[in-house]
Design an enzyme around this catalytic site. Structure first.
Site, PDB file in Angstrom:
ATOM      1  N   CYS A 183       0.754  -1.277  -0.089  1.00 40.97           N
ATOM      2  CA  CYS A 183       0.046   0.162  -0.031  1.00 40.97           C
ATOM      3  C   CYS A 183       0.804   1.419   0.113  1.00 40.97           C
ATOM      4  CB  CYS A 183      -0.941  -0.068   1.179  1.00 40.97           C
ATOM      5  SG  CYS A 183      -2.312  -1.231   1.081  1.00 40.97           S
ATOM      6  N   GLU A 239       4.110   1.144   2.160  1.00 38.99           N
ATOM      7  CA  GLU A 239       5.332   0.739   2.989  1.00 38.99           C
ATOM      8  C   GLU A 239       6.549   1.044   2.573  1.00 38.99           C
ATOM      9  OE1 GLU A 239       1.703  -0.414   2.962  1.00 38.99           O
ATOM     10  OE2 GLU A 239       2.871  -2.195   2.498  1.00 38.99           O
TER      11      GLU A 239
END
Length: 794
Positions: free
Chosen positions: A438, A440
């Site tokens: 997502c 990170e």
């Protein structure tokens, strides 16, 4: 023909339609093969060798599929959209299979044959032996109660560690070269003085076996391609394509790729190897694809062996391969925290080169065209924006963003580099790194950065207000902190909140340490270790700390909701004394029954995060600091470090479902805020106020934050709208924002899609760190997206 399909040729149209039209199916093949391999080798060899022999068996026995017309070959399952199961991680019960096949959303077709084989072959062997069974048997009663109450989730109870990204290594070295390096490393082992020499040899031997296995897997594709070519006597064009496929598969991955075509196929075989070996949490990703492919593209163009059109066609074939691979089926809480077919492979564009120069190149723009034309959910894509990135780059991405299907997302290169440097990466590794999954951050090609689960910040407040008791179960699962009626000031409430937070983080990390030890000892990943530095050099597995860098993330969820709830208490109980504790606690316990006026007052007359209001935003910073203080810098068993990030996937819906009414006026069971976005509908001063509020969080202390904004389509119309989007992104990134993404759709369209889903089958929206078909989302998640503020003014 739709607008996005106009640039596709007939081949790509057919492949895309096949991928989009196929029904997701659960395949039992891998489960059977793994069971056979374990029956043959378990308890006879070391854990790394058992996993390597299992991988070898899979590569030699799993079905080979070459689809009509495709140029990049290889599938995770027997055919497109057929997904395997991983019984060594999570052995599904027959009831699980029933739920998986019958649920209304994210379902997989499950045949009677699959059910029969699962019942007669798979379950009898794996019952009690899967990692899921072992994890739950090892967790304390405290952990179990917190997990059931929704304080946190656990990623590894159905999927393996492995949130990682390829570096440039595979483009410069074939598997034969890696085998040579492995043999030399084994020969240098010092059994007289190195107490770990035996363990290192077992790991290195396992990696050596995996290199051979992937070469074998590619060879099987070459044989099939030649067989198909021999039978393809009428279509001479396809016959030649099949022969070229065979030649490519004979070359890679045994040897380093020589051209653009071979580079793509090499990566794809590696990708399949990683996701066949284990069901890693967040699929393997190619990372800086534009930078990795640029030398192959440039040499092909200059030599006249590659045209721009051919490169684009190969990339679009590559895109289809990602979309053919739905994430394996999840059940229970894991489904609720990630309710999607998307497997989170994420491709980064732009960024910086290792020397600090702008990384945007010709392949970058070619890939943006591919993203625009293909309009597929997978792979996810993002642009890495630096101060050195040309505005043309952002503008081209903005043209796609404003079409309203949520891709690409946008990241701040300078912020990500600072985050990685703070974590101890070298400057070169930080520049070569970026973001995946997502949002990170990680060092590409040499880091294991594992997401360990979501943490429910708002639930901590609920338990604090109930003196350690979970209202849902009535159990005392927290500390017995004082009755809120005894608090004479807001600081006492915050002290009690942090004490509870510390208590639950301790329980979460204690469980993580056990799980980490289980995976290191019993579920090594020798193939993944082969392609991530420095596992080979260290003679240590990826799951045991072999990578150059090792990070564990705990993801905070609901910071907008907990901030606004605390702001309501501070404002209306301690500051203006509008309500007392008896009134507040009674309203929460009764879900605001017969107190709608009070609920509306709390919702509308409270300073809310997301409006550039220092009163609310300072509380957000305090909550963030508490969370950071409890997690950041703690050590892991495999020699890594704990960090935090702030994202939810779909967990903000699940976490909201286990929380009663909250002091900000939210009713029981409703979703929490997502990412670091404001509570849905609470941001009333426009998008510039939102980014100014979000920027007050010190995001450089995290490994990733997620900010969603929703715009009406007319806001981004024309050249002025596009320029405004660029200014907004640049402004947020100057304030050290980590990430921003956009939904460009009006609420009325979404409401119509809810009422008449058949007419909106192709409507795609940005959910959290990924995009999905609106029809694939649960009704609660659809409502949550509808409720987000649709900004109509910049």
């Amino acid at each position: 023909m739709s607008e996005e399909q106009r640039g596709m040729n007939e081949r790509i149209r057919k492949l895309r339609q096949q991928s989009e039209g196929a029904v997701p199916v659960l395949s039992i093949e891998r489960a059977v093969l793994v069971t056979e391999a374990y029956r043959q080798h378990a308890d006879k060899v070391s854990a790394p060798m058992l996993r390597a022999l299992t991988f070898k068996y899979l590569m030699e026995k799993k079905s080979i599929c070459i689809n009509d017309g495709e140029l990049i070959v290889g599938e995770r399952g027997p055919r497109p959209q057929e997904t395997p199961t991983y019984p060594e991680l999570c052995c599904h019960t027959l009831e699980d299979l029933k739920v998986i096949s019958e649920r209304g959303k994210i379902a997989f077709a499950v045949s009677d044959t699959v059910k029969k084989v699962q019942q007669e072959t798979v379950i009898p062997y794996w019952h009690g032996k899967s990692m899921r069974d072992k994890i739950f048997s090892q967790m304390s009663n405290q952990w179990q109660e917190c997990y059931e109450a929704g304080l946190f989730t656990e990623f590894m109870e159905q999927r393996a560690p492995g949130h990682t990204v390829a570096g440039g290594k595979i483009y410069g070295q074939g598997m034969l070269g890696l085998k040579k390096e492995l043999a030399e490393t084994i020969a240098r082992l010092d059994f007289a003085n190195d107490m770990q020499a035996y363990d290192k040899r077992e790991q290195l031997k396992a990696m050596y076996l995996c290199a051979d296995a992937l070469i074998s897997f590619a060879g099987r594709h070459a044989v099939m391609a030649r067989e198909l070519a021999d039978r393809c006597e009428v279509d001479k064009v396809r016959q030649q394509e099949l022969r070229q496929i065979a030649s490519v598969c004979e070359r890679v991955p045994a040897h380093a790729p020589r051209n653009f075509y071979e580079a793509l196929q090499y990566y794809w075989f590696v990708h399949l190897g990683v996701i066949t070996e284990l069901n890693t949490w967040d699929a393997f990703s190619p990372g800086r694809l534009d930078q990795h492919l640029a030398p192959f593209y440039q040499s092909g163009i200059s030599e006249g062996t590659l045209s721009r059109e051919k490169a684009k066609e190969l990339l679009e074939c590559f895109w289809v391969k990602f979309n053919n691979q739905p994430a394996p089926p999840k059940v229970g809480i894991t489904l609720q925290e990630s309710g999607t077919y998307t497997d989170f492979a994420n491709i980064s564009l732009g960024g910086l080169k290792s020397d600090g120069a702008d990384g945007v190149n010709e392949v970058t723009y070619l890939l943006l065209e591919v993203i625009d034309e293909m309009k597929l959910l997978q792979p996810s894509t993002n642009i890495q924006v630096s101060k050195k990135s040309p505005d043309r780059f952002i503008r081209c991405a903005g043209e796609i963003i404003r079409k309203g299907w949520g891709q690409p997302s946008v990241f701040n290169v300078e912020a990500v580099i600072q985050e990685l440097l703070r974590q101890g990466k070298t400057l070169v590794d930080a520049r070569n790194g970026g973001t995946s999954g997502c949002v990170e951050a990680g060092a590409f090609g040499n880091e294991s950065y594992i997401l360990t689960g979501y943490f429910n910040l708002t639930k901590v407040l609920e338990i604090t207000l109930n003196q350690g008791v979970d209202p849902g179960s009535g159990k005392l699962i927290g500390l017995e902190t004082p009755d809120p009626r005894q608090f004479y000031g807001f600081s006492q409430l915050m002290d009690a909140f942090e004490k509870q937070l510390h208590h639950f983080i301790e329980i979460k990390i204690a469980g993580n340490q056990i799980i980490e030890k289980l995976y290191a000892a019993e579920m090594p990943a020798p193939f993944l270790s082969l392609v991530i530095d420095d596992c080979l050099k260290n003679g240590k597995d990826y799951n045991a700390g072999g990578a150059r860098y090792n990070t564990n993330y705990i993801q905070g969820v609901g910071i907008g909701t907990v901030t606004d709830s605390l702001a309501a208490i501070k404002t209306h109980i301690f500051d203006n004394h509008k309500y007392n504790w008896d009134e507040m606690l009674a309203a929460l316990n009764e879900n605001f029954a017969d107190r709608e006026q009070m609920r509306q007052f709390l919702s509308n007359k409270t300073p809310r995060y997301g409006n550039d209001d220092d009163y609310a935003d300072s509380i957000m910073r305090d909550v963030f600091t508490c969370f950071l203080r409890q997690v950041d810098g703690r050590k892991t068993i495999r020699g890594g470090t704990y960090r935090i990030n702030m994202l939810p996937t779909t967990c903000h819906v699940y976490f909201g479902s286990v929380i009663g009414a909250t002091p900000d006026g939210r009713k029981a069971g409703m979703p929490l805020s997502e990412g670091i976005s404001p509570v849905q509908g609470a941001d009333r001063n426009g998008p510039t106020a939102v980014i100014k509020s979000a920027a007050k969080m010190d995001q450089l202390l995290t490994g990733g934050t997620l900010l969603n904004l929703k715009f009406t389509p007319r806001l981004l119309d024309g050249s002025k709208g596009l320029e405004s989007l660029i200014y907004l992104i640049r402004s947020y990134f100057r304030m050290d924002g980590h990430h921003i993404q956009f939904n460009v759709v009006d609420a009325e369209t979404l409401k119509q899609a809810q009422k008449d889903p058949e007419q909106y089958r192709n409507l795609i929206v940005r959910v959290a760190g990924y995009s999905d078909y609106f029809n694939n989302l649960s009704e609660q998640l659809q409502d949550e997206i509808i409720a987000r503020t649709a900004h109509d003014l910049l």
